[in-house]
Write an enzyme that holds these catalytic residues in place. Structure first.
Site, short mmCIF file in Angstrom:
data_model
loop_
_atom_site.label_atom_id
_atom_site.label_comp_id
_atom_site.label_asym_id
_atom_site.label_seq_id
_atom_site.Cartn_x
_atom_site.Cartn_y
_atom_site.Cartn_z
CE LYS A 312 -3.98 -2.10 1.89
NZ LYS A 312 -3.74 -3.59 2.44
CG ASP A 315 5.43 9.36 1.44
OD1 ASP A 315 5.34 10.55 1.16
OD2 ASP A 315 5.72 9.04 2.61
NE ARG A 449 -8.76 -11.91 9.23
CZ ARG A 449 -9.19 -10.64 9.81
NH1 ARG A 449 -9.25 -10.50 10.98
NH2 ARG A 449 -9.67 -9.70 9.06
P1 5BU Z 1 -9.16 -11.49 5.50
O1 5BU Z 1 -8.41 -12.27 6.63
O2 5BU Z 1 -9.56 -12.30 4.46
O3 5BU Z 1 -9.90 -10.47 6.13
O4 5BU Z 1 -7.69 -10.79 4.94
C1 5BU Z 1 -7.82 -9.81 3.89
C2 5BU Z 1 -6.52 -9.43 3.45
O5 5BU Z 1 -6.75 -8.49 2.37
C3 5BU Z 1 -5.65 -8.73 4.41
O6 5BU Z 1 -4.45 -8.99 4.26
C4 5BU Z 1 -5.83 -7.24 4.05
O7 5BU Z 1 -4.49 -6.33 4.46
C5 5BU Z 1 -6.10 -7.11 2.61
N1 5BU Z 1 -7.00 -6.05 2.29
C6 5BU Z 1 -8.39 -6.02 2.72
O8 5BU Z 1 -8.86 -6.78 3.38
N2 5BU Z 1 -9.29 -5.03 2.07
C7 5BU Z 1 -8.67 -4.25 1.22
O9 5BU Z 1 -9.47 -3.28 0.81
C8 5BU Z 1 -7.42 -4.40 0.78
C9 5BU Z 1 -6.44 -5.20 1.47
BR1 5BU Z 1 -6.77 -3.21 -0.52
#
Ligand code: 5BU
Length: 478
Positions: A312, A315, A449
């Site tokens: 992400k 900057d 997760r």
């Molecule tokens: P989760 O455990 O399925 O909730 O993980 C989602 C991953 O995707 C996690 O690594 C977040 O940092 C990433 N992510 C997100 O959830 N939503 C977004 O909008 C973005 C990245 Br960009």
């Protein structure tokens, strides 16, 4: 050019002129634009020798291509493709212009199977609308359309329009060659020649008709099979990822959000066979070392997945450049893909591009977050796409939560997918794989997760892979 083609091009052009298939005057084309020259190849069915000559010249352009079927664009190209089919023993299919109101109600006649390759034959091309309309009907039937051969190219933008839609098109004759032959043989005078050339120059980029554009919007990215999208993609890394997704039958990206290197590597080893991408947050690892990266690289090759660092970047360009290439994580060295927020403007991309000058490095722009209360308004999303478009060589797609309007070669990534929960306690919001792919238009589904936190991550990964990929394949059928 072979001797056969050389001698016959001129002969054929003169014959077409003599029978009145090339006309000069004032005409209105199918697209509505006016033209001082008109080709009416329908006439050639009354001159079998000429029809055969046209078919032979078309065959010369086709003979080195690989395909299973030929389909002529109705109606004029039907007899031409029939002659080619019979002479060279290639099966033909016919696209009906009108659906039958009785019996099978089929739109395509002939024998074919999904996945087979069909080459399209057309007589004259202006914008390419007729070719793409036929291609879309065939693509709906899961035929693979990557090539077309046309007899005459009016040099009005058709070849370029088709190329953008994944159809590589070759022509036997260009309109300029026709004009030169006709002048040389004194069939037209210098004034007609000059006026026609001036017209062609001022109408050199005719776009697809409104109806065709509406059809494409509805069908292109959403309904186009992965390999055709790979062909339409101009970005080499997008091509690679789309091809990999097709080869592995996986549009699943697993997010391994762990603070332990051992856990990260162990997940990469176990889940590798099921995924197209492994997403990391390398800065959360407690015991990070160069060995972590070495192992990730080895596993990415072993199991055929790409590495996606969700850094992400946000900057100013100069800082981003150093964050990307350098520091303890030296992301540019190992991550095929990184994420960036376009909030600071194009400088972010400039900084990344400067550091990542390789064909196997690219960026995914975050247009819209999955979390509740995010600040991504429709105007922000639109502006993100504008920035992404101008860095098309480096930007392969967008993280988003809706089916934003992008070209077929651009990839959409959607996180916030889980089968177990609808949210977490810190703002994350979840939908099912089917909702992500069908309603939100996701190409790649990001799951964290839901897989890594389950009792049996391997079993769960296969379950997600199947549901995500099945949902994607369903889109090609609709
Ligand atoms: P989760 O455990 O399925 O909730 O993980 C989602 C991953 O995707 C996690 O690594 C977040 O940092 C990433 N992510 C997100 O959830 N939503 C977004 O909008 C973005 C990245 Br960009």
């Amino acid at each position: 050019m072979s001797d056969f083609v050389n001698t016959n091009l001129e002969k054929c052009t003169l014959e077409l002129f003599n029978i009145g298939a090339i006309k000069f005057g004032e005409f209105v084309l199918k697209s509505g634009i006016k033209s001082p020259i008109y080709f009416d190849l329908r006439l050639i069915i009354s001159f079998p020798e000429l029809l055969k000559m046209v078919a032979d010249l078309i065959w010369e352009k086709m003979k080195n291509k690989k395909f299973d079927h030929i389909c002529g664009v109705p109606y004029t190209a039907l007899p031409i493709s029939t002659v080619v089919s019979v002479q060279h023993n290639y099966p033909m299919i016919i696209r009906r212009k009108e659906m039958k109101s009785y019996g099978t109600k089929k739109l395509i006649e002939g024998n074919y199977s999904a996945g087979e390759k069909c080459l399209i034959v057309e007589d004259v091309i202006v914008s390419g609308s007729s070719v793409i309309e036929t291609a879309q009907v065939l693509r709906k039937e899961k035929l693979c359309i990557t090539d077309a051969v046309v007899f005459l190219d009016r040099e009005q933008g058709g070849l370029k329009n088709l190329e953008k839609n994944g159809i590589n098109t070759e022509s036997v004759l260009s309109i300029y060659e026709v004009l030169n032959i006709l002048v040389k043989h004194e069939k037209i005078d210098a004034d007609t020649f000059t006026k026609t050339v001036a017209y062609l120059k001022s109408y050199s980029e005719v776009s697809f008709s409104k109806a065709t554009r509406a059809l494409l919007k509805d069908q292109s990215r959403i309904n186009m099979p992965l390999m055709e999208r790979a062909k339409a993609a101009t970005n080499p890394l997008a091509q690679r990822l789309l091809t990999l997704m097709d080869r592995k039958k996986s549009n699943l990206c697993v997010a391994v959000d762990t603070q332990s290197s051992v856990e990260l590597i162990s997940m990469a080893e176990k889940l590798g066979p099921y995924i197209c991408l492994l997403k990391t947050h390398i800065d959360i690892i407690d015991d990070f070392s160069k060995e972590t990266i070495q192992k990730l690289k080895e596993l990415s090759e072993k199991h055929d997945f790409l590495l996606f660092e969700d850094r992400k970047f946000a900057d100013i360009g100069n800082t981003v450049k150093m964050q990307y290439k350098g520091g303890v994580h030296n992301i540019c060295d190992w991550a095929h893909l990184v994420t960036a927020h376009p909030v600071a403007g194009p400088g972010v991309l400039q900084g990344l591009c400067k550091a990542g000058l390789r064909d196997d490095r690219g960026c995914v722009i975050i247009a819209e977050m999955s979390s509740s209360g995010n600040l991504n308004t429709p105007a922000y999303i639109e502006d993100s796409i504008k920035i992404g478009n101008s860095f098309g060589g480096f930007v392969i797609g967008y993280v988003c939560q809706s089916s934003i309007d992008v070209d077929a070669g651009v990839i959409l990534f959607t996180p916030g997918v889980s089968l177990d929960a609808s949210s977490d306690s810190l703002g994350q919001q979840y939908v099912t794989p089917e909702t992500a792919v069908n309603e939100k238009g996701a190409d790649v589904v990001i799951v964290g997760r839901g897989i890594t936190g389950s009792e049996n991550p391997v079993e769960r990964a296969e379950q997600y892979r199947k549901r995500c990929y099945d949902a994607l394949c369903k889109r090609f059928e609709s």
